[in-house]
Design a protein around this motif. Structure first.
Motif, short mmCIF file in Angstrom:
data_model
loop_
_atom_site.label_atom_id
_atom_site.label_comp_id
_atom_site.label_asym_id
_atom_site.label_seq_id
_atom_site.Cartn_x
_atom_site.Cartn_y
_atom_site.Cartn_z
N PRO A 214 -54.00 -49.65 -32.04
CA PRO A 214 -54.22 -50.83 -32.88
C PRO A 214 -54.88 -51.97 -32.13
N VAL A 215 -55.72 -52.71 -32.83
CA VAL A 215 -56.34 -53.91 -32.26
C VAL A 215 -55.40 -55.07 -32.58
N TYR A 216 -54.84 -55.68 -31.55
CA TYR A 216 -53.82 -56.70 -31.72
C TYR A 216 -54.38 -57.90 -32.49
N GLY A 217 -53.71 -58.25 -33.58
CA GLY A 217 -54.08 -59.42 -34.36
C GLY A 217 -55.29 -59.24 -35.26
N SER A 218 -55.85 -58.02 -35.31
CA SER A 218 -57.05 -57.81 -36.12
C SER A 218 -56.67 -57.37 -37.53
N MET A 219 -57.30 -58.00 -38.51
CA MET A 219 -56.96 -57.74 -39.90
C MET A 219 -58.10 -58.18 -40.81
N VAL A 220 -58.32 -57.42 -41.86
CA VAL A 220 -59.23 -57.82 -42.93
C VAL A 220 -58.43 -57.82 -44.22
N ALA A 221 -58.44 -58.93 -44.93
CA ALA A 221 -57.69 -59.05 -46.18
C ALA A 221 -58.66 -59.34 -47.33
N LEU A 222 -58.49 -58.59 -48.40
CA LEU A 222 -59.32 -58.80 -49.59
C LEU A 222 -58.41 -59.23 -50.74
N THR A 223 -58.60 -60.45 -51.19
CA THR A 223 -57.83 -60.98 -52.31
C THR A 223 -58.65 -60.84 -53.59
N VAL A 224 -58.01 -60.29 -54.62
CA VAL A 224 -58.68 -60.09 -55.91
C VAL A 224 -57.99 -60.95 -56.96
N TYR A 225 -58.77 -61.64 -57.75
CA TYR A 225 -58.21 -62.47 -58.82
C TYR A 225 -57.90 -61.59 -60.03
N ASN A 226 -56.65 -61.58 -60.45
CA ASN A 226 -56.24 -60.69 -61.54
C ASN A 226 -56.89 -61.05 -62.87
N SER A 227 -57.32 -62.28 -63.02
CA SER A 227 -57.97 -62.69 -64.26
C SER A 227 -59.41 -62.15 -64.34
N ASP A 228 -59.97 -61.79 -63.18
CA ASP A 228 -61.32 -61.23 -63.11
C ASP A 228 -61.36 -60.29 -61.92
N MET A 229 -61.23 -58.99 -62.17
CA MET A 229 -61.11 -58.01 -61.09
C MET A 229 -62.40 -57.82 -60.29
N HIS A 230 -63.45 -58.56 -60.66
CA HIS A 230 -64.69 -58.55 -59.89
C HIS A 230 -64.69 -59.64 -58.81
N LYS A 231 -63.85 -60.64 -59.00
CA LYS A 231 -63.90 -61.83 -58.15
C LYS A 231 -62.99 -61.66 -56.93
N ILE A 232 -63.57 -61.86 -55.73
CA ILE A 232 -62.81 -61.60 -54.51
C ILE A 232 -62.89 -62.76 -53.53
N TYR A 233 -61.94 -62.74 -52.60
CA TYR A 233 -61.91 -63.68 -51.49
C TYR A 233 -61.64 -62.85 -50.24
N LEU A 234 -62.62 -62.73 -49.35
CA LEU A 234 -62.53 -61.88 -48.16
C LEU A 234 -62.24 -62.73 -46.94
N ILE A 235 -61.22 -62.32 -46.16
CA ILE A 235 -60.88 -63.02 -44.91
C ILE A 235 -60.87 -62.01 -43.77
#
Length: 317
Positions: A222-243
């Motif tokens: 594992p790469v310590y502290g490494s993460m990719v998170a994808l948030t999806v808005y339930n009101s519009d499953m096309h709309k995302i927020y990538l961190i």
């Protein structure tokens, strides 16, 4: 007669115990070389391999992977089958395999077994993943979404993309992986995407969103502290927020075999910190270096990260 049977049983137990010890001791010597085993990619370059590697791949109908091999000594076979089934495809007494493509006829979990006997050579198995159409910085800005970068010593790298409208709905981890892969060029290329592993949980911090998290591994470390998170808005499953976390690594050039073995750490910790290890040390990649992450009990520091080759302290808290 009973005494004789007892002696026979005792001899049998001793023989079995010795066999187990010999087998256990030999495991570390069954492979000499370099090996990478990620979810989408396996490679082995070895001067000696006598044993078995088992790979598991989740595949949809029509998915495929490519096998290349060059065996210069000994015997190697590769078998491919749906997990749990006895029959499948097998390549025996391999010498050279050039771009053999295996395609899944049905969806499911596939097991790939590589068996070697006193062998030397190279093996590569790579998923034939086709990157989706790439989303560029210009696409993001022109859509009205926001994008930001980390300013690193090696240059800039993607930090987040906020409120971008994907061309497809994101309903599960497969969709989420495809969405993240759409930003591959901004993350460092296909190689960076292949190191991402689904965290396995779907976070719902608010009723309006669903979060899919990916951890990063290289060669099963594992790469310590490494993460990719994808948030999806339930009101519009096309709309995302990538961190993308700061510790995410775009490119690897790293030997993941530590020069300081786990069983050598207790003495090292005693000398450096006059302390006892609380839990089993964890091999990690920390800021591009192979390292041991070590926890202490009720002491300061509570955790240290030591270079797995030199023993120098990389981080403490």
């Amino acid at each position: 007669m009973k005494k004789r049977i007892s002696v026979i049983i005792l001899i049998t137990v001793i023989a079995m115990t010795l066999a187990a010890i010999i087998s256990s001791c030999g495991k570390g010597r069954n492979f000499k070389g370099d090996r990478v085993n990620n979810p989408d990619y396996y490679s082995a370059d070895f001067t000696y391999f006598s044993g078995e590697d088992t790979l598991v791949r989740d595949m949809q109908e029509g998915d495929s992977f490519t096998v290349n091999a060059n065996i210069t000594k000994g015997k190697v076979s590769i078998s491919i089958a749906l997990s749990g089934e006895d029959t499948g495809y097998k390549m025996s007494n391999i010498e050279n395999i050039n771009d053999y493509v295996y395609t899944a006829e049905t969806s499911g979990e596939y097991t790939i077994k590589i068996k070697a006997k006193r062998a030397a050579g190279t093996i590569e198995i790579k998923n034939n993943f086709t990157l989706p159409e790439q989303i560029t910085e210009e696409d993001i800005i022109s859509s009205g979404a926001e994008i930001s970068y980390y300013d690193l010593d090696s240059g800039t790298r993607l930090h987040n993309v906020q409120d971008y409208i994907m061309p497809f709905e994101v309903n599960n981890y497969d969709d989420a992986y495809k969405a993240v892969a759409s930003f591959a060029e901004l993350l460092g290329g296909e190689g960076a995407i292949s190191t991402l592993v689904p965290n396995g949980t779907v976070g719902i911090p608010l009723s309006e969103t669903t979060v899919y998290q990916f951890d990063q591994y290289y060669n099963d470390v594992p790469v310590y502290g490494s993460m990719v998170a994808l948030t999806v808005y339930n009101s519009d499953m096309h709309k995302i927020y990538l961190i993308v976390s700061y510790n995410f690594i775009s490119n690897f050039d790293l030997d993941t075999t530590p020069k300081i073995a786990e069983n050598e750490l207790a003495d090292l910790i005693k000398d450096k910190y006059d302390s006892e290890i609380m839990t089993a040390p964890e091999l990690v990649i920390y800021e591009g270096s192979l390292a041991w992450r070590i926890l202490f009990e009720n002491e300061a520091p509570e955790m240290v990260i030591l270079d797995a080759n030199s023993g120098s302290e990389l981080y403490a808290e």
